[in-house]
Design a protein around this motif. Structure first.
Motif, short mmCIF file in Angstrom:
data_model
loop_
_atom_site.label_atom_id
_atom_site.label_comp_id
_atom_site.label_asym_id
_atom_site.label_seq_id
_atom_site.Cartn_x
_atom_site.Cartn_y
_atom_site.Cartn_z
N GLN A 41 51.86 33.27 64.58
CA GLN A 41 52.15 34.38 65.50
C GLN A 41 52.34 35.66 64.71
O GLN A 41 53.04 35.66 63.71
CB GLN A 41 53.42 34.09 66.30
N TYR A 42 51.72 36.74 65.21
CA TYR A 42 51.89 38.04 64.58
C TYR A 42 51.58 39.13 65.60
O TYR A 42 51.06 38.87 66.67
CB TYR A 42 51.01 38.18 63.33
N ARG A 43 51.92 40.37 65.23
CA ARG A 43 51.66 41.54 66.08
C ARG A 43 50.72 42.46 65.33
O ARG A 43 50.76 42.55 64.11
CB ARG A 43 52.95 42.29 66.38
N GLU A 44 49.87 43.14 66.10
CA GLU A 44 49.00 44.14 65.50
C GLU A 44 48.95 45.36 66.40
O GLU A 44 49.19 45.26 67.60
CB GLU A 44 47.60 43.59 65.23
N GLN A 45 48.66 46.49 65.80
CA GLN A 45 48.58 47.75 66.52
C GLN A 45 47.12 48.17 66.56
O GLN A 45 46.47 48.26 65.53
CB GLN A 45 49.43 48.80 65.78
N GLN A 46 46.57 48.38 67.76
CA GLN A 46 45.21 48.91 67.91
C GLN A 46 45.31 50.17 68.75
O GLN A 46 45.61 50.11 69.93
CB GLN A 46 44.30 47.89 68.60
N ASP A 47 45.08 51.31 68.11
CA ASP A 47 45.29 52.61 68.75
C ASP A 47 46.74 52.66 69.26
O ASP A 47 47.65 52.45 68.50
CB ASP A 47 44.26 52.86 69.84
N GLU A 48 46.94 52.90 70.55
CA GLU A 48 48.32 52.95 71.07
C GLU A 48 48.80 51.59 71.58
O GLU A 48 49.92 51.47 72.07
CB GLU A 48 48.43 53.96 72.23
N LEU A 49 47.97 50.57 71.47
CA LEU A 49 48.31 49.27 72.05
C LEU A 49 48.94 48.34 71.01
O LEU A 49 48.41 48.18 69.92
CB LEU A 49 47.04 48.58 72.59
N GLU A 50 50.08 47.73 71.39
CA GLU A 50 50.63 46.67 70.55
C GLU A 50 50.14 45.35 71.13
O GLU A 50 50.28 45.10 72.33
CB GLU A 50 52.16 46.68 70.54
N ILE A 51 49.55 44.54 70.27
CA ILE A 51 48.98 43.27 70.71
C ILE A 51 49.69 42.14 69.98
O ILE A 51 49.79 42.14 68.75
CB ILE A 51 47.46 43.24 70.43
N ARG A 52 50.19 41.18 70.76
CA ARG A 52 50.80 39.98 70.20
C ARG A 52 49.73 38.89 70.15
O ARG A 52 49.06 38.63 71.15
CB ARG A 52 51.99 39.54 71.06
N VAL A 63 42.53 28.00 69.16
CA VAL A 63 42.56 28.94 70.26
C VAL A 63 43.25 30.21 69.77
O VAL A 63 44.30 30.13 69.13
CB VAL A 63 43.34 28.40 71.49
N ILE A 64 42.64 31.37 70.05
CA ILE A 64 43.28 32.65 69.76
C ILE A 64 43.72 33.22 71.09
O ILE A 64 42.91 33.36 72.01
CB ILE A 64 42.31 33.62 69.07
N MET A 65 45.03 33.49 71.21
CA MET A 65 45.57 34.04 72.45
C MET A 65 46.21 35.38 72.13
O MET A 65 47.03 35.48 71.22
CB MET A 65 46.61 33.09 73.04
N ARG A 66 45.81 36.40 72.87
CA ARG A 66 46.37 37.74 72.67
C ARG A 66 47.00 38.20 73.96
O ARG A 66 46.50 37.92 75.05
CB ARG A 66 45.29 38.72 72.24
N SER A 67 48.12 38.93 73.83
CA SER A 67 48.79 39.48 75.01
C SER A 67 49.37 40.84 74.62
O SER A 67 49.40 41.21 73.46
CB SER A 67 49.88 38.53 75.50
N GLY A 68 49.82 41.56 75.62
CA GLY A 68 50.35 42.90 75.38
C GLY A 68 49.33 43.91 75.84
O GLY A 68 48.95 43.94 77.01
N ARG A 73 41.85 35.11 75.66
CA ARG A 73 41.95 33.71 75.26
C ARG A 73 40.58 33.31 74.75
O ARG A 73 39.59 33.38 75.49
CB ARG A 73 42.35 32.85 76.46
N LEU A 74 40.51 32.94 73.45
CA LEU A 74 39.25 32.54 72.83
C LEU A 74 39.41 31.13 72.27
O LEU A 74 40.08 30.94 71.27
CB LEU A 74 38.92 33.48 71.66
N PRO A 75 38.79 30.13 72.89
CA PRO A 75 38.88 28.77 72.38
C PRO A 75 37.70 28.43 71.45
O PRO A 75 36.60 28.98 71.62
CB PRO A 75 38.81 27.92 73.65
N PHE A 76 37.95 27.55 70.48
CA PHE A 76 36.91 27.14 69.54
C PHE A 76 36.91 25.62 69.37
O PHE A 76 37.96 25.03 69.15
CB PHE A 76 37.15 27.76 68.16
N LEU A 77 35.74 25.04 69.44
CA LEU A 77 35.51 23.63 69.16
C LEU A 77 34.20 23.60 68.39
O LEU A 77 33.20 24.14 68.86
CB LEU A 77 35.42 22.84 70.46
N LEU A 78 34.21 23.01 67.20
CA LEU A 78 33.06 23.06 66.30
C LEU A 78 31.78 22.61 67.00
O LEU A 78 31.74 21.53 67.61
CB LEU A 78 33.34 22.21 65.07
#
Length: 136
Positions: A41-52, A63-68, A73-78
């Protein structure tokens, strides 16, 4: 068990007829392990948006899940097509991923995948995360 970690994220985007883009992010976050899965889990800043962001992974799937500032929701299965979604100020969109590479080792996670945005091919994406336990 939860550990504080330093994160180095590199995202490479290869789109048809465009120059390769490489984005780098350094952040602090947490790494939790439960039920044979790891949660980064981490936070990132994109322009004025904080994304968790939460990356849930093991050797077979992720699975990559972003909120904020945006929801994704991006799921991956080889080698299997998976369906996810993206919701932002413009609306809600279906995303499709096909992972060509998915690797996990002690302090490293990597996924390389084709991304389709609605019906349009968006390119090949590669996301590599290195995470090391943070020293106090």
């Amino acid at each position: 068990m939860e550990k504080s970690v330093n994160i180095k994220l590199t995202t490479t985007i290869r789109q048809p007829d465009m120059e390769e883009q490489v984005m780098k992010l350094q952040s602090h976050g947490t790494l939790t392990e439960k039920n044979n899965r790891q949660y980064l889990q981490y936070r990132e800043q994109q322009d004025e948006l904080e994304i968790r962001t939460i990356v849930k992974f093991n050797e077979e799937e992720a699975v990559i899940m972003r909120s904020g500032g945006l929801k994704m929701r991006l799921p991956f299965l080889l080698h299997k097509e998976q369906t996810g979604n993206l919701t932002n100020a413009q609306g809600s969109f279906m995303l499709t991923t096909t992972a060509h590479e998915l690797s996990v080792s002690g302090t490293h996670f990597k996924v390389r995948y084709d991304l389709t945005f609605g019906a349009d091919y968006a390119g090949e994406y590669e996301m590599e995360i290195q995470f090391m336990e943070a020293t106090k």
